[in-house]
Write an enzyme that holds these catalytic residues in place. Sequence first.
Site, PDB file in Angstrom:
ATOM      1  N   TRP A  23     -47.485 -11.691   5.129  1.00 45.31           N
ATOM      2  CA  TRP A  23     -48.801 -11.070   4.939  1.00 45.31           C
ATOM      3  C   TRP A  23     -49.713 -11.996   4.154  1.00 45.31           C
ATOM      4  O   TRP A  23     -49.272 -12.874   3.419  1.00 45.31           O
ATOM      5  CB  TRP A  23     -48.661  -9.743   4.213  1.00 45.31           C
ATOM      6  CG  TRP A  23     -48.197  -9.908   2.807  1.00 45.31           C
ATOM      7  CD1 TRP A  23     -46.948 -10.215   2.391  1.00 45.31           C
ATOM      8  CD2 TRP A  23     -49.015  -9.852   1.632  1.00 45.31           C
ATOM      9  NE1 TRP A  23     -46.923 -10.345   1.022  1.00 45.31           N
ATOM     10  CE2 TRP A  23     -48.185 -10.121   0.542  1.00 45.31           C
ATOM     11  CE3 TRP A  23     -50.366  -9.611   1.411  1.00 45.31           C
ATOM     12  CZ2 TRP A  23     -48.658 -10.151  -0.765  1.00 45.31           C
ATOM     13  CZ3 TRP A  23     -50.835  -9.642   0.110  1.00 45.31           C
ATOM     14  CH2 TRP A  23     -49.984  -9.912  -0.961  1.00 45.31           C
TER      15      TRP A  23
ATOM     16  N   ARG B 184     -51.946   2.243  12.373  1.00 48.06           N
ATOM     17  CA  ARG B 184     -50.935   2.139  13.431  1.00 48.06           C
ATOM     18  C   ARG B 184     -50.431   3.526  13.843  1.00 48.06           C
ATOM     19  O   ARG B 184     -50.235   3.798  15.033  1.00 48.06           O
ATOM     20  CB  ARG B 184     -49.759   1.264  12.974  1.00 48.06           C
ATOM     21  CG  ARG B 184     -48.789   0.978  14.114  1.00 48.06           C
ATOM     22  CD  ARG B 184     -47.737  -0.034  13.778  1.00 48.06           C
ATOM     23  NE  ARG B 184     -47.034  -0.420  14.993  1.00 48.06           N
ATOM     24  CZ  ARG B 184     -45.704  -0.401  15.116  1.00 48.06           C
ATOM     25  NH1 ARG B 184     -44.944  -0.055  14.072  1.00 48.06           N
ATOM     26  NH2 ARG B 184     -45.133  -0.745  16.250  1.00 48.06           N
TER      27      ARG B 184
ATOM     28  N   HIS C 167     -50.283   5.180  17.524  1.00 48.47           N
ATOM     29  CA  HIS C 167     -49.030   5.588  18.181  1.00 48.47           C
ATOM     30  C   HIS C 167     -49.055   7.050  18.607  1.00 48.47           C
ATOM     31  O   HIS C 167     -48.524   7.409  19.660  1.00 48.47           O
ATOM     32  CB  HIS C 167     -47.814   5.282  17.282  1.00 48.47           C
ATOM     33  CG  HIS C 167     -47.288   3.899  17.491  1.00 48.47           C
ATOM     34  ND1 HIS C 167     -45.956   3.571  17.508  1.00 48.47           N
ATOM     35  CD2 HIS C 167     -47.956   2.745  17.719  1.00 48.47           C
ATOM     36  CE1 HIS C 167     -45.808   2.275  17.745  1.00 48.47           C
ATOM     37  NE2 HIS C 167     -47.019   1.743  17.859  1.00 48.47           N
TER      38      HIS C 167
HETATM   39  C1  HEM Z   1     -50.024  -4.442  23.302  1.00 46.90           C
HETATM   40  C2  HEM Z   1     -50.163  -3.420  22.430  1.00 46.90           C
HETATM   41  C3  HEM Z   1     -49.505  -3.447  21.075  1.00 46.90           C
HETATM   42  C4  HEM Z   1     -48.275  -3.929  20.729  1.00 46.90           C
HETATM   43  C5  HEM Z   1     -47.184  -4.523  21.627  1.00 46.90           C
HETATM   44  C6  HEM Z   1     -48.163  -3.755  19.276  1.00 46.90           C
HETATM   45  C7  HEM Z   1     -47.040  -4.131  18.537  1.00 46.90           C
HETATM   46  C8  HEM Z   1     -46.977  -4.106  17.142  1.00 46.90           C
HETATM   47  C9  HEM Z   1     -45.841  -4.559  16.378  1.00 46.90           C
HETATM   48  C10 HEM Z   1     -44.532  -5.099  16.950  1.00 46.90           C
HETATM   49  C11 HEM Z   1     -46.172  -4.402  15.055  1.00 46.90           C
HETATM   50  C12 HEM Z   1     -45.285  -4.716  13.843  1.00 46.90           C
HETATM   51  C13 HEM Z   1     -44.642  -3.424  13.369  1.00 46.90           C
HETATM   52  C14 HEM Z   1     -43.732  -3.703  12.165  1.00 46.90           C
HETATM   53  O1  HEM Z   1     -42.875  -4.613  12.314  1.00 46.90           O
HETATM   54  O2  HEM Z   1     -43.885  -3.020  11.113  1.00 46.90           O
HETATM   55  C15 HEM Z   1     -47.502  -3.864  14.995  1.00 46.90           C
HETATM   56  C16 HEM Z   1     -48.176  -3.582  13.815  1.00 46.90           C
HETATM   57  C17 HEM Z   1     -49.449  -3.004  13.779  1.00 46.90           C
HETATM   58  N1  HEM Z   1     -50.172  -2.541  14.855  1.00 46.90           N
HETATM   59 FE1  HEM Z   1     -49.770  -2.930  16.805  1.00 46.90          FE
HETATM   60  N2  HEM Z   1     -49.301  -3.198  18.772  1.00 46.90           N
HETATM   61  C18 HEM Z   1     -50.141  -2.978  19.831  1.00 46.90           C
HETATM   62  C19 HEM Z   1     -51.401  -2.383  19.774  1.00 46.90           C
HETATM   63  C20 HEM Z   1     -51.987  -1.885  18.620  1.00 46.90           C
HETATM   64  C21 HEM Z   1     -53.213  -1.080  18.601  1.00 46.90           C
HETATM   65  C22 HEM Z   1     -53.994  -0.660  19.857  1.00 46.90           C
HETATM   66  C23 HEM Z   1     -53.480  -0.804  17.284  1.00 46.90           C
HETATM   67  C24 HEM Z   1     -54.597  -0.012  16.662  1.00 46.90           C
HETATM   68  C25 HEM Z   1     -55.767   0.242  17.258  1.00 46.90           C
HETATM   69  C26 HEM Z   1     -52.414  -1.429  16.495  1.00 46.90           C
HETATM   70  C27 HEM Z   1     -52.347  -1.416  15.115  1.00 46.90           C
HETATM   71  C28 HEM Z   1     -51.340  -2.011  14.365  1.00 46.90           C
HETATM   72  C29 HEM Z   1     -51.382  -2.153  12.915  1.00 46.90           C
HETATM   73  C30 HEM Z   1     -52.525  -1.717  12.000  1.00 46.90           C
HETATM   74  C31 HEM Z   1     -50.193  -2.778  12.546  1.00 46.90           C
HETATM   75  C32 HEM Z   1     -49.734  -3.166  11.128  1.00 46.90           C
HETATM   76  C33 HEM Z   1     -48.855  -2.051  10.598  1.00 46.90           C
HETATM   77  C34 HEM Z   1     -48.253  -2.353   9.221  1.00 46.90           C
HETATM   78  O3  HEM Z   1     -48.723  -3.303   8.532  1.00 46.90           O
HETATM   79  O4  HEM Z   1     -47.319  -1.616   8.830  1.00 46.90           O
HETATM   80  N3  HEM Z   1     -51.529  -2.069  17.340  1.00 46.90           N
HETATM   81  N4  HEM Z   1     -47.979  -3.688  16.281  1.00 46.90           N
END
Ligand code: HEM
Length: 289
Positions: A186, A43, A47
């Site tokens: 999870w 993530r 970002h």
């Molecule tokens: C529409 C686009 C996206 C939105 C709105 C979005 C939103 C989010 C949100 C709200 C979370 C939860 C964060 C938390 O509560 O800790 C998350 C987690 C995550 N996102 Fe996205 N995301 C997007 C695109 C992506 C992309 C493009 C990637 C990677 C190529 C990605 C990889 C991840 C990963 C790996 C997590 C898990 C992180 C963790 O377990 O701490 N996301 N995302």
Amino acid sequence: ALHTAQQEKNSEDYQEVYNAIATKMREEKDFDNNNGYGPVLVRLSWHVSGTWDKRDNSGGSFGGTYRFKKEMNDPLSRGLQNGFKFLESIDKQFPWLSHGDLFTLGGVTAIQEMQGPKIPWRSGRVDEPESMVPDNGRLPEPHYGADYVRSYYERFNFTDQEVVALLGAHVLGKAHLKNSGYDGPWDDESNIFSNAFYDNLLKLKWTPEINDAGNKQYDNKEKGYMMLPTDYALFQDPKYLKYVKAYANDQDLFFKDFTKVYTKLIENGIEFPKENKPHLFKTLKEQGK
Ligand code: HEM
Ligand SMILES: CC(=O)Cn1cnc2ccccc21
Ligand SMILES: CC(=O)Cn1cnc2ccccc21
């Protein structure tokens, strides 16, 4: 501003950094309910790249500006500080590595060590000063549907197929209520990179629910999985749905297409001289470690 990559080390040096990150991931695999650091490192790599604006080539992974508090404290990046703290010891061990290379290499290492595809990674990003930190507000919000997702990624010139392939990364990790206002229980498979995100989306029953932060998310009772509104949009929108079905049925196609669009994402805005060849890293397992 034009960003030209400066090639200064060879592949063996970067494989050493890869191994240090991968080893530390193994040593600290109990982080976040045994999810480990893989998901948050992926993530973070997204970002630091998702701030790019094609109109003036501002933001993006090149300058490593996430290290400055204005970018690090973006409310849409809450929780990523854990990934940054994890990488601090790597940063000290390899002072010659730029922050842009560190943040993107962290994601590449995490994807490969979680059994994902091989990501050919090019080095040579150069640190930029705090004055170059992009404004907050360039990252996407999770509350909206397909039209929002499509228009958001227009800033990267990504097609519908590329957007669906990229979002497959949400097979990893979880949502944490205190970070994003969404909560995803999870499961033990959430640190293995696979096409399960598409399978879940297509095959499970998703019930819209208002969560404890007052946000609507889609929950599956049987498995305890969740989908963000922006995840569910890929199922609702017929143009996206075509690619969701293709990736649910073909993990190799998903791996191929993810590799292409993720590489585009972390290299946006950077000119790589042709002699600056991609590094292909061996996993710890492939090295017999
Ligand atoms: C529409 C686009 C996206 C939105 C709105 C979005 C939103 C989010 C949100 C709200 C979370 C939860 C964060 C938390 O509560 O800790 C998350 C987690 C995550 N996102 Fe996205 N995301 C997007 C695109 C992506 C992309 C493009 C990637 C990677 C190529 C990605 C990889 C991840 C990963 C790996 C997590 C898990 C992180 C963790 O377990 O701490 N996301 N995302
Ligand atoms: C099991 C599952 O579908 C997990 N998941 C579904 N959507 C997600 C968004 C961010 C992180 C994890 C996410
Ligand atoms: C035209 C095109 O995007 C080729 N393509 C690339 N990845 C795909 C996944 C599902 C269906 C078609 C796909």
